[in-house]
Design an enzyme around this catalytic site. Structure first.
Site, PDB file in Angstrom:
ATOM      1  N   ASP A 109      -3.224  -5.558   3.890  1.00  0.00           N
ATOM      2  CA  ASP A 109      -2.839  -4.611   2.841  1.00  0.00           C
ATOM      3  C   ASP A 109      -4.073  -3.800   2.435  1.00  0.00           C
ATOM      4  OD1 ASP A 109      -0.313  -4.604   0.530  1.00  0.00           O
ATOM      5  OD2 ASP A 109      -2.196  -3.583   0.057  1.00  0.00           O
ATOM      6  N   ILE A 110      -3.866  -2.507   2.232  1.00  0.00           N
ATOM      7  CA  ILE A 110      -4.975  -1.608   1.893  1.00  0.00           C
ATOM      8  C   ILE A 110      -5.514  -1.886   0.489  1.00  0.00           C
ATOM      9  CG2 ILE A 110      -3.659   0.294   0.845  1.00  0.00           C
ATOM     10  CD1 ILE A 110      -5.223   2.199   2.695  1.00  0.00           C
ATOM     11  N   ASN A 124       9.001  -7.650  -2.217  1.00  0.00           N
ATOM     12  CA  ASN A 124       9.384  -6.814  -3.350  1.00  0.00           C
ATOM     13  C   ASN A 124      10.533  -5.905  -2.920  1.00  0.00           C
ATOM     14  OD1 ASN A 124       7.275  -7.863  -4.932  1.00  0.00           O
ATOM     15  ND2 ASN A 124       5.828  -6.375  -4.117  1.00  0.00           N
ATOM     16  N   GLY A 141       9.434  -3.876  -7.793  1.00  0.00           N
ATOM     17  CA  GLY A 141       8.084  -3.375  -7.548  1.00  0.00           C
ATOM     18  C   GLY A 141       7.853  -2.834  -6.155  1.00  0.00           C
ATOM     19  N   GLN A 142       8.932  -2.506  -5.441  1.00  0.00           N
ATOM     20  CA  GLN A 142       8.770  -1.970  -4.081  1.00  0.00           C
ATOM     21  C   GLN A 142       8.295  -0.524  -4.145  1.00  0.00           C
ATOM     22  OE1 GLN A 142      12.330  -2.105  -1.666  1.00  0.00           O
ATOM     23  NE2 GLN A 142      11.219  -1.538   0.193  1.00  0.00           N
ATOM     24  N   HIS A 174       8.919  -5.017   4.196  1.00  0.00           N
ATOM     25  CA  HIS A 174       7.647  -5.664   4.488  1.00  0.00           C
ATOM     26  C   HIS A 174       7.536  -6.957   3.700  1.00  0.00           C
ATOM     27  CE1 HIS A 174       7.158  -2.779   1.203  1.00  0.00           C
ATOM     28  NE2 HIS A 174       6.290  -3.634   0.671  1.00  0.00           N
ATOM     29  N   LEU A 175       6.919  -7.950   4.334  1.00  0.00           N
ATOM     30  CA  LEU A 175       6.620  -9.216   3.682  1.00  0.00           C
ATOM     31  C   LEU A 175       5.140  -9.215   3.331  1.00  0.00           C
ATOM     32  CD1 LEU A 175       9.110  -9.753   5.601  1.00  0.00           C
ATOM     33  CD2 LEU A 175       8.346 -12.128   5.673  1.00  0.00           C
ATOM     34  N   HIS A 176       4.838  -9.548   2.085  1.00  0.00           N
ATOM     35  CA  HIS A 176       3.447  -9.779   1.702  1.00  0.00           C
ATOM     36  C   HIS A 176       3.131 -11.241   1.995  1.00  0.00           C
ATOM     37  CE1 HIS A 176       2.911  -6.096  -0.890  1.00  0.00           C
ATOM     38  NE2 HIS A 176       4.238  -6.195  -0.963  1.00  0.00           N
TER      39      HIS A 176
HETATM   40  P1  AMP Z   1       5.292  -2.906  -2.176  1.00  0.00           P
HETATM   41  O1  AMP Z   1       4.706  -2.451  -3.488  1.00  0.00           O
HETATM   42  O2  AMP Z   1       5.851  -4.290  -2.191  1.00  0.00           O
HETATM   43  O3  AMP Z   1       6.269  -1.879  -1.624  1.00  0.00           O
HETATM   44  O4  AMP Z   1       4.081  -3.001  -1.169  1.00  0.00           O
HETATM   45  C1  AMP Z   1       3.560  -1.913  -0.494  1.00  0.00           C
HETATM   46  C2  AMP Z   1       2.167  -2.298  -0.110  1.00  0.00           C
HETATM   47  O5  AMP Z   1       1.731  -1.446   0.910  1.00  0.00           O
HETATM   48  C3  AMP Z   1       1.155  -2.184  -1.249  1.00  0.00           C
HETATM   49  O6  AMP Z   1       0.591  -3.471  -1.499  1.00  0.00           O
HETATM   50  C4  AMP Z   1       0.123  -1.193  -0.714  1.00  0.00           C
HETATM   51  O7  AMP Z   1      -1.192  -1.541  -1.071  1.00  0.00           O
HETATM   52  C5  AMP Z   1       0.356  -1.288   0.791  1.00  0.00           C
HETATM   53  N1  AMP Z   1       0.002  -0.106   1.570  1.00  0.00           N
HETATM   54  C6  AMP Z   1       0.395   1.173   1.349  1.00  0.00           C
HETATM   55  N2  AMP Z   1      -0.105   1.977   2.299  1.00  0.00           N
HETATM   56  C7  AMP Z   1      -0.794   1.181   3.156  1.00  0.00           C
HETATM   57  C8  AMP Z   1      -1.541   1.411   4.353  1.00  0.00           C
HETATM   58  N3  AMP Z   1      -1.698   2.644   4.878  1.00  0.00           N
HETATM   59  N4  AMP Z   1      -2.131   0.358   4.952  1.00  0.00           N
HETATM   60  C9  AMP Z   1      -2.019  -0.874   4.433  1.00  0.00           C
HETATM   61  N5  AMP Z   1      -1.316  -1.164   3.319  1.00  0.00           N
HETATM   62  C10 AMP Z   1      -0.730  -0.152   2.690  1.00  0.00           C
END
Ligand code: AMP
Ligand code: ZN
Length: 109
Positions: free
Chosen positions: A30-31, A82, A88-89, A95-97
């Site tokens: 995750d960024i 999320n 909080g999406q 995507h799975l965290h």
């Molecule tokens: P969510 O808030 O559950 O939809 O998670 C989206 C996640 O994507 C967040 O934790 C962001 O930090 C992550 N994210 C967004 N853009 C990127 C990217 N280019 N590379 C890696 N993670 C990203």
């Protein structure tokens, strides 16, 4: 989906550090990490959220995340999906965290 950032990552149009990849899914950091280990596991096919994908694919991405965690996070981990505004999406590609490397709090915020 041409304007979906995670589709671009899945297609390798946007470079990421690939932690795991197979025919159906990809894992990368995750960024904006919320834990010492914070990976995202995404299906390569676009689904807006967890309600849209089928059992088989959901099982596959969950097992992929658990497999990474089993090898790298012996102390435990958390897998989060999320979903929607209240959940909080922020990226509308399933995507799975995978979070680990610190003590996780409960309840989550
Ligand atoms: P969510 O808030 O559950 O939809 O998670 C989206 C996640 O994507 C967040 O934790 C962001 O930090 C992550 N994210 C967004 N853009 C990127 C990217 N280019 N590379 C890696 N993670 C990203
Ligand atoms: Zn997508």
């Amino acid at each position: 989906m041409t304007d979906c950032i995670f589709c671009k990552i899945a297609n390798h149009d946007i470079p990421v550090k690939v932690v795991f990849e197979d025919d159906l899914c990809l894992a990368f950091p995750d960024i904006n990490p919320q834990a010492p280990t914070h990976l995202l596991v995404i299906p390569k096919q676009h689904f807006a959220n967890v309600t849209q994908a089928g059992d088989s694919l959901l099982g596959h991405v969950l097992k992929a995340a658990a497999g990474i965690a089993e090898k790298s996070l012996p102390g435990g981990f958390r897998i989060v999906i999320n979903t929607g505004e209240d959940g909080g999406q922020t990226v509308d590609h399933l995507h799975l965290h995978l979070l680990g490397g610190r003590d996780m709090k409960w309840p989550p915020g």
